[in-house]
Scaffold this motif. Structure first.
Motif, PDB file in Angstrom:
ATOM      1  N   UNK A   1      49.049  48.376  46.594  1.00  0.00           N
ATOM      2  CA  UNK A   1      48.970  46.993  46.163  1.00  0.00           C
ATOM      3  C   UNK A   1      47.513  46.566  46.142  1.00  0.00           C
ATOM      4  N   UNK A   2      47.031  46.180  44.964  1.00  0.00           N
ATOM      5  CA  UNK A   2      45.657  45.704  44.845  1.00  0.00           C
ATOM      6  C   UNK A   2      45.693  44.183  44.723  1.00  0.00           C
ATOM      7  N   UNK A   3      44.895  43.505  45.542  1.00  0.00           N
ATOM      8  CA  UNK A   3      44.918  42.048  45.509  1.00  0.00           C
ATOM      9  C   UNK A   3      43.487  41.533  45.394  1.00  0.00           C
ATOM     10  N   UNK A   4      43.231  40.780  44.333  1.00  0.00           N
ATOM     11  CA  UNK A   4      41.877  40.284  44.078  1.00  0.00           C
ATOM     12  C   UNK A   4      41.805  38.799  44.408  1.00  0.00           C
ATOM     13  N   UNK A   5      41.387  38.474  45.623  1.00  0.00           N
ATOM     14  CA  UNK A   5      41.312  37.080  46.087  1.00  0.00           C
ATOM     15  C   UNK A   5      42.531  36.280  45.638  1.00  0.00           C
ATOM     16  N   UNK A   6      43.734  36.771  45.968  1.00  0.00           N
ATOM     17  CA  UNK A   6      44.922  36.120  45.416  1.00  0.00           C
ATOM     18  C   UNK A   6      45.116  34.696  45.941  1.00  0.00           C
TER      19      UNK A   6
END
Lengths: 260, 270
Positions: free
Chosen positions: A158-163
């Motif tokens: 799971x990649x999360x970019x400043x969600x």
């Protein structure tokens, strides 16, 4: 010893901006283990999102290697889910139909789809909003939809970019708790990009501190806080304060040197 | 009195006074007893009572082509031209909007063709397609196509790349991305062009009917025929019917648009 999931080897990325070469990421090496929760922190523009986009196959490295399960990343890898900073919920679909997207793409239809979407809606606390369009939801609820939409297809990475970057503190803490609960259940490998150090300590097993542009690995810090974590109580604990000041000392140098 | 009622009252008042003044002023002589010297000559703008009389006459079986038949012919051509224009404009906008090279190849031709006043094409279209339904439909299509094309093109170009990426991460194939991301995104722009499109389709059809004569039929023919007989009452009947037709079609499209775009914030809570 858990197996290696993501291997980053001497990774560099240079962008061309009007004939000029702008280095964004410089010789980053990092190994991420299976089921690990890693946070990338650093000042804005340090290339942390660029690294994430290279893991997700959205942009190609200029030099070095990016391997997932031993294979070089080309295109969007099958086992990866991505939660964007920006609101990427489809505005023309209801909550239910947004969450169902991944299943729809995979040909999961009928009662099976209904059951899994219903379960996701319940888990995300979105009951009662099944038929609502995103325009009528708050930012926090939209990000919940985005999260469940990603998790419903059960990505292993799971990649999360400043969600949660655009959310207020209260909503953010709630979503931290929810994310941790969901993660405890499935133990995905998570790479979480943020500039918020408290968020990184609350969530991650390891924190990778990056330097100013071009981003290099400045420090890797193991967060020695027991799990499961209570996102509220955690912040009052001495261990938290101690870890925070340790990393802040290093990170602060990067912020301080940042030309504003 | 509520605000809405007040507004409606004044609207009605203006209509009654306007029509009343029209009827009265065209009925009184400027200089008494001298024939033909009206205060306002009904020869040019007719009179409401005359218009109503002609309206019923034009709908009776005393005429070869009734007003109703002419209206149907105009509406039919408009709707066909509109539908063909919207579908082809949408398809072309989508294809060129998602294909940079193709868009750049076609760009000068599209600009050149679009710069041409559509009205200038009327004689050519008549030469090729004759005086009937087909010519009218082609004229409406030529106008509607470009309106819808440019809007859809913008919409298809402007699709948020992060929406496409998120679909790809959820496992979408290229076809699924087209169906679930690009088409719905572009449609929002396409819909915005539908209301002007139906009005312009009507313009195209009426121009076609000016040229088309009796074989093309339609309200436009009634206007030109009334010019030939210097019959301003018939012309007024045609203009009023056209205005009402335009309003009804635009409202119909608005209804469709509101249903299909109900996810947009500006269409919520209504």
């Amino acid at each position: 010893m858990p197996r290696l999931r993501i291997q980053i080897r001497d990774l560099s990325k240079t962008f061309r901006e009007g004939g000029r070469e702008v280095p964004a990421v410089s010789r980053v090496s990092l190994d991420i283990l299976d089921k690990e929760f890693v946070a990338l922190v650093g000042p804005s523009g340090c290339g942390k999102s660029t690294i994430l986009n290279m893991i997700g196959g959205l942009i190609a490295p200029s030099a070095g290697q990016m391997l997932i399960d031993g294979a070089p990343v080309r295109d969007v890898p099958r086992q990866v889910g991505y939660v964007f900073q920006k609101d990427t919920v489809f505005p023309w679909r209801t909550v239910t139909r947004n969450i169902a997207l991944g299943l729809e793409y995979r040909g999961v239809t009928g009662p099976e789809q209904g059951r899994r979407v219903g379960e996701a809606i319940r888990l995300a606390g979105l009951a009662g909003f099944e038929e609502a369009f995103p325009a009528t939801l708050s930012g926090g609820m939209r990000q919940r939809v985005a999260l469940m939409r990603t998790l419903i297809v059960e990505p292993e990475i799971l990649l999360m970019d400043e969600p949660f970057g655009a959310l207020d503190t209260h909503t953010k803490l709630n979503l931290h708790a929810e994310l941790l609960a969901l993660w405890e259940a499935k133990h995905q490998t998570v790479v979480f990009v943020t500039h918020d150090l408290s968020e990184a300590i609350t969530l991650a097993d390891r924190i990778v501190v990056l330097t100013r542009r071009p981003g290099r690995v400045k420090m890797i810090h193991e967060v020695k806080l027991p799990r499961p974590r209570d996102v509220i109580k955690l912040r009052e604990s001495d261990e938290y304060a101690q870890q925070y000041s340790q990393i802040w000392h290093v990170l602060g140098e990067e912020f301080a040197g940042h030309a504003v | 009195m509520s605000e809405k009622l007040k507004i409606n009252f004044w609207r009605l008042a203006i209509l009654v006074v306007g029509v009343g003044a029209w009827e009265w002023l065209t009925g009184i002589k400027a200089v008494s007893k001298i024939p033909g010297l009206y205060f306002i000559d009904p020869f040019f703008i007719s009179r409401p009572s005359k218009i109503v009389e002609r309206f019923f006459y034009l709908n009776s079986d005393e005429v070869r082509l009734t007003l109703w038949q002419m209206l149907l012919s105009t509406v039919e051509s408009t709707i066909i031209g509109f539908l063909v224009g919207v579908s082809t404009g949408f398809a072309a906008g989508l294809v060129l909007g998602r294909n940079d090279r193709l868009a750049r190849i076609f760009e000068p031709y599209i600009i050149a063709f679009n710069s041409l006043p559509r009205i200038a094409l009327v004689p050519l279209v008549t030469m090729i397609f004759g005086f009937g339904l087909l010519a009218k439909v082609v004229l409406a299509w030529l106008i509607v196509f470009f309106i819808v094309f440019f809007n859809t093109f913008q919409g298809a170009r402007g699709v948020d790349p992060d929406l496409i990426h998120s679909a790809r991460f959820l496992g979408a194939t290229e076809g699924q991305i087209m169906r679930t991301v690009i088409i719905p995104s572009a449609l929002a722009w396409t819909f915005a062009s539908l209301t002007p499109s139906i009005s312009f389709a009507l313009i195209g059809v009426v121009i076609g009917e000016f040229i088309g004569g009796e074989s093309g039929g339609g309200i436009g023919y009634l206007i030109i025929a009334s010019l030939g007989t210097l019959n301003s009452a018939d012309m007024m009947v045609a203009l009023i019917v056209l205005a009402i037709t335009g309003i009804v079609m635009a409202l119909g499209i608005k209804q469709v648009e509101m249903r299909l775009l109900r996810w947009r914030p500006e269409y919520q809570q209504r």
